[in-house]
Design an enzyme around this catalytic site. Structure first.
Site, PDB file in Angstrom:
ATOM      1  N   LYS A 144       0.851  -1.112   0.020  1.00 36.72           N
ATOM      2  CA  LYS A 144      -0.057  -0.015   0.039  1.00 36.72           C
ATOM      3  C   LYS A 144       0.903   1.305  -0.105  1.00 36.72           C
ATOM      4  O   LYS A 144       1.931   1.188   0.296  1.00 36.72           O
ATOM      5  CB  LYS A 144      -0.818  -0.114   1.192  1.00 36.72           C
ATOM      6  CG  LYS A 144      -0.266   0.072   2.533  1.00 36.72           C
ATOM      7  CD  LYS A 144      -1.223  -0.295   3.656  1.00 36.72           C
ATOM      8  CE  LYS A 144      -0.520  -0.211   4.846  1.00 36.72           C
ATOM      9  NZ  LYS A 144      -1.053   0.679   5.940  1.00 36.72           N
ATOM     10  N   ARG A 190     -10.343   0.655  14.806  1.00 37.54           N
ATOM     11  CA  ARG A 190     -10.637   1.218  13.495  1.00 37.54           C
ATOM     12  C   ARG A 190     -11.448   0.578  12.844  1.00 37.54           C
ATOM     13  O   ARG A 190     -12.623   0.836  12.655  1.00 37.54           O
ATOM     14  CB  ARG A 190      -8.925   1.303  12.854  1.00 37.54           C
ATOM     15  CG  ARG A 190      -8.038   1.956  13.598  1.00 37.54           C
ATOM     16  CD  ARG A 190      -6.973   2.447  12.604  1.00 37.54           C
ATOM     17  NE  ARG A 190      -6.413   1.170  11.863  1.00 37.54           N
ATOM     18  CZ  ARG A 190      -5.167   1.083  11.446  1.00 37.54           C
ATOM     19  NH1 ARG A 190      -4.268   1.992  11.435  1.00 37.54           N
ATOM     20  NH2 ARG A 190      -4.933   0.138  10.577  1.00 37.54           N
ATOM     21  N   TYR A 236      18.436  29.367   8.742  1.00 30.68           N
ATOM     22  CA  TYR A 236      17.338  29.946   9.105  1.00 30.68           C
ATOM     23  C   TYR A 236      17.125  29.788  10.680  1.00 30.68           C
ATOM     24  O   TYR A 236      17.356  28.822  11.096  1.00 30.68           O
ATOM     25  CB  TYR A 236      16.037  29.462   8.439  1.00 30.68           C
ATOM     26  CG  TYR A 236      15.639  29.723   7.159  1.00 30.68           C
ATOM     27  CD1 TYR A 236      15.813  30.834   6.534  1.00 30.68           C
ATOM     28  CD2 TYR A 236      15.764  28.637   6.028  1.00 30.68           C
ATOM     29  CE1 TYR A 236      15.419  31.065   5.131  1.00 30.68           C
ATOM     30  CE2 TYR A 236      15.657  28.752   4.694  1.00 30.68           C
ATOM     31  CZ  TYR A 236      15.466  30.146   4.328  1.00 30.68           C
ATOM     32  OH  TYR A 236      15.486  30.468   2.927  1.00 30.68           O
ATOM     33  N   MET A 276      14.444  24.056   2.621  1.00 27.56           N
ATOM     34  CA  MET A 276      13.469  23.632   1.331  1.00 27.56           C
ATOM     35  C   MET A 276      14.405  22.788   0.430  1.00 27.56           C
ATOM     36  O   MET A 276      14.130  21.391   0.098  1.00 27.56           O
ATOM     37  CB  MET A 276      12.621  24.513   0.733  1.00 27.56           C
ATOM     38  CG  MET A 276      11.647  24.154  -0.406  1.00 27.56           C
ATOM     39  SD  MET A 276      11.070  24.961  -1.370  1.00 27.56           S
ATOM     40  CE  MET A 276       9.805  25.743  -0.474  1.00 27.56           C
TER      41      MET A 276
HETATM   42  C1  PLP Z   1      -4.379  -4.095   7.970  1.00 26.59           C
HETATM   43  C2  PLP Z   1      -2.813  -4.254   7.873  1.00 26.59           C
HETATM   44  N1  PLP Z   1      -2.005  -5.211   7.813  1.00 26.59           N
HETATM   45  C3  PLP Z   1      -0.629  -5.158   7.608  1.00 26.59           C
HETATM   46  C4  PLP Z   1      -0.252  -3.897   7.475  1.00 26.59           C
HETATM   47  C5  PLP Z   1       1.238  -3.922   7.504  1.00 26.59           C
HETATM   48  O1  PLP Z   1       2.012  -3.422   8.684  1.00 26.59           O
HETATM   49  P1  PLP Z   1       3.671  -3.246   8.998  1.00 26.59           P
HETATM   50  O2  PLP Z   1       4.081  -2.407   7.866  1.00 26.59           O
HETATM   51  O3  PLP Z   1       3.590  -2.875  10.217  1.00 26.59           O
HETATM   52  O4  PLP Z   1       4.089  -4.537   8.665  1.00 26.59           O
HETATM   53  C6  PLP Z   1      -0.869  -2.807   7.846  1.00 26.59           C
HETATM   54  C7  PLP Z   1      -0.086  -1.461   7.873  1.00 26.59           C
HETATM   55  O5  PLP Z   1      -0.549  -0.496   8.374  1.00 26.59           O
HETATM   56  C8  PLP Z   1      -2.132  -2.878   7.671  1.00 26.59           C
HETATM   57  O6  PLP Z   1      -2.948  -1.655   7.928  1.00 26.59           O
END
Ligand code: PLP
Length: 369
Positions: A35, A130, A257, A305
């Site tokens: 992701k 969540r 800065y 920056m």
């Molecule tokens: C539902 C779910 N599974 C697995 C993971 C993977 O987590 P990690 O990167 O800590 O292994 C995440 C990441 O936040 C997640 O939201």
């Protein structure tokens, strides 16, 4: 000429880290969590290094499409499931497995017209609060799903809030176990921290799929209690640049800065082409570790920056050549093989390695090696 900053994605390190997961949980199947554009690395760039996983887990349908476009025919899991009914059409078309965490998603499935029933992961809220059905509501959700012709196999998942810390996972594991123990189907509970810290002695934590994210990208999920070296992880992203100027300071001279740093005596500093617009955290203050020609030194003054300023004392003191064009490693592996863990830089910025990787800016050119 472009600015000298660039990031490198290390395919061999991705292979290595995936192998570390396999070693930790030899009997489990591994979701490579990609992701957020593979934690900022780029899905296309990590694909070669992670294609040995059993499946790819992500959130975004567009990212799922990209994984299919790369030729991946195995499982893809949408960790948050679908957001609107037409997403289910894409799930059908691309054969995506999807989490089901709320009644609205079951309603959408019930109304979905599909030839091929879907494989779903019913998600329990075992304490994170969540996503997911509470243990009390879980069975009713399962019964509803199980009655739908649109649904094929039902697996079970939950997510730990404290796998990396002292509270641990026992309370959530117990809630998950009690509510699912007599239900048929595969399980997936472990993220990186649970895989590394809790899977060893507990078959329930290893079953059946682990969801490995940060561990694959070479960052310790429980830093600073353990670091990447302790877990034998290799950095998968190097952010490097070069010095574009050197300044000689006298006692009382200030840097950058806000004049946040004042030299106590004569000091040579280098100015490196990397700033917060490249994704380097502005919260890094004097003392944040950095490598110059592979030698560890520190940031001085405020991150701006497009530039950071670094103390060149350790190089000058040991007579090493340094100047315009010298290599500066913000995190990852320097040319001489020395590693600066991203976790150390993240800690200096009051955050975690995840955030730094994800924040790598668009303007930074990236190469894969
Ligand atoms: C539902 C779910 N599974 C697995 C993971 C993977 O987590 P990690 O990167 O800590 O292994 C995440 C990441 O936040 C997640 O939201």
């Amino acid at each position: 000429m472009p600015r000298p900053i660039h990031a490198t994605i290390h395919t061999a390190a991705l292979h290595h880290n995936l192998a570390r997961v396999r070693q930790a949980v030899p009997d489990a199947k591994t979701w490579a969590v990609v992701k957020a554009n593979a934690y900022g690395h780029g899905i296309e760039r990590v694909f070669e290094g992670l294609r040995g996983a059993d499946g790819f887990a992500l959130l975004d349908l567009a990212e799922a499409e990209r994984v299919r476009h790369l030729g991946w025919r195995g499982p893809i899991l949408l960790l948050e499931g679908v957001f609107e009914p037409r997403d289910l059409e894409l799930c059908s078309r691309l054969s995506l497995w999807h989490a089901v965490h709320c009644d609205e998603q079951i309603d959408m499935l019930a109304a979905h017209k599909t030839q091929v029933p879907h494989r779903v992961f019913l998600k329990m809220n075992s304490g994170m609060n969540r996503l997911g059905f509470t243990p009390q509501r879980f069975r009713a959700a399962w019964a509803r799903l199980n009655a739908l012709p649109q649904v094929d196999e039902i697996s079970f998942m939950t997510h730990f809030s404290d796998a990396d810390g002292p509270r641990g996972i026992a309370h959530q594991m117990a809630a998950f176990d009690t509510a699912t123990q007599d239900l048929p189907g595969e399980r997936s509970v472990s993220n990186s921290a649970a895989t590394l810290r809790h899977a060893n002695g507990d078959a329930r934590v290893r079953a059946d799929w682990v969801r490995a994210g940060i561990v694959l990208y070479g960052s310790a999920p429980d830093f600073p209690e353990n670091d990447a070296a302790r877990w034998q992880l290799a950095p998968t992203m190097t952010l490097a640049t070069r010095l574009l100027a050197v300044q000689q300071l006298q006692a009382g001279d200030t840097v950058g800065y806000g004049s946040r740093f004042t030299a106590e005596g004569p000091l040579t500093i280098g100015v490196a082409a990397c700033g917060y617009a490249d994704g380097y955290p502005r919260h890094c203050d004097t003392g944040t570790p950095v490598l110059v020609n592979g030698v560890r030194t520190r940031l001085v003054g405020r991150v701006s920056m497009d530039m950071v300023t670094v103390d060149l004392t350790p190089l000058i003191a040991s007579g090493m050549p340094v100047g315009f064009g010298s290599e500066v490693t913000l995190w990852g592996r320097a040319g001489n093989g020395v590693v600066l863990p991203i976790d150390e830089v993240a800690q200096a910025a009051g955050t975690v390695g995840y955030e730094l990787m994800c924040a790598l800016a668009q303007r930074v050119p990236v190469t894969v090696e």
